[in-house]
Design a protein around this motif. Structure first.
Motif, PDB file in Angstrom:
ATOM      1  N   LEU A 167      -9.078  -2.649   2.256  1.00  0.00           N
ATOM      2  CA  LEU A 167      -8.873  -1.329   1.666  1.00  0.00           C
ATOM      3  C   LEU A 167      -7.879  -1.400   0.507  1.00  0.00           C
ATOM      4  N   GLN A 168      -6.805  -2.149   0.700  1.00  0.00           N
ATOM      5  CA  GLN A 168      -5.800  -2.282  -0.354  1.00  0.00           C
ATOM      6  C   GLN A 168      -6.358  -3.036  -1.555  1.00  0.00           C
ATOM      7  N   ALA A 169      -7.082  -4.122  -1.303  1.00  0.00           N
ATOM      8  CA  ALA A 169      -7.628  -4.937  -2.399  1.00  0.00           C
ATOM      9  C   ALA A 169      -8.626  -4.153  -3.245  1.00  0.00           C
ATOM     10  N   LYS A 170      -9.371  -3.283  -2.604  1.00  0.00           N
ATOM     11  CA  LYS A 170     -10.371  -2.486  -3.315  1.00  0.00           C
ATOM     12  C   LYS A 170      -9.790  -1.177  -3.850  1.00  0.00           C
ATOM     13  N   GLN A 217     -11.071   8.250   2.015  1.00  0.00           N
ATOM     14  CA  GLN A 217     -12.342   8.119   1.312  1.00  0.00           C
ATOM     15  C   GLN A 217     -13.267   7.145   2.032  1.00  0.00           C
ATOM     16  N   PHE A 218     -12.730   6.021   2.504  1.00  0.00           N
ATOM     17  CA  PHE A 218     -13.529   5.040   3.239  1.00  0.00           C
ATOM     18  C   PHE A 218     -14.103   5.691   4.495  1.00  0.00           C
ATOM     19  N   ALA A 263     -20.190  -1.818   5.210  1.00  0.00           N
ATOM     20  CA  ALA A 263     -19.441  -1.133   4.152  1.00  0.00           C
ATOM     21  C   ALA A 263     -18.551  -2.090   3.362  1.00  0.00           C
ATOM     22  N   THR A 264     -18.062  -3.129   4.052  1.00  0.00           N
ATOM     23  CA  THR A 264     -17.178  -4.098   3.387  1.00  0.00           C
ATOM     24  C   THR A 264     -17.950  -5.320   2.895  1.00  0.00           C
TER      25      THR A 264
END
Length: 75
Positions: free
Chosen positions: A16-19, A25-26, A58-59
């Motif tokens: 989540l942080q990297a993106k 929102q996720f 999703a990832t």
């Protein structure tokens, strides 16, 4: 196993942080409540299969469903 617990927290949180994605929102994009996603990120809860596979999709595999299994269950 505490080490495995940390690795899955790190994978989801790091993704989540990297993106640059907000948890809210996720969660919305993947049909997960914000509160539940927060519990997953913090390690307070472990997702069921449906959610684990939704997170994997999703990832794009960055957080594989099998990463949520305990070390003994994964073997």
């Amino acid at each position: 196993c505490e080490v495995n617990r940390m690795s899955k927290i790190t994978k989801l949180k790091a993704y989540l942080q990297a993106k640059g994605l907000l948890q809210s929102q996720f969660a919305k994009d993947n049909g997960i409540s914000e509160g539940y996603l927060s519990e997953l990120v913090s390690g307070d809860k472990t997702p069921g299969l449906k959610v684990a596979f939704a997170i994997e999709r999703a990832t794009k595999g960055a957080v594989p469903a099998k990463s949520w299994l305990s070390e003994s269950a994964a073997q």
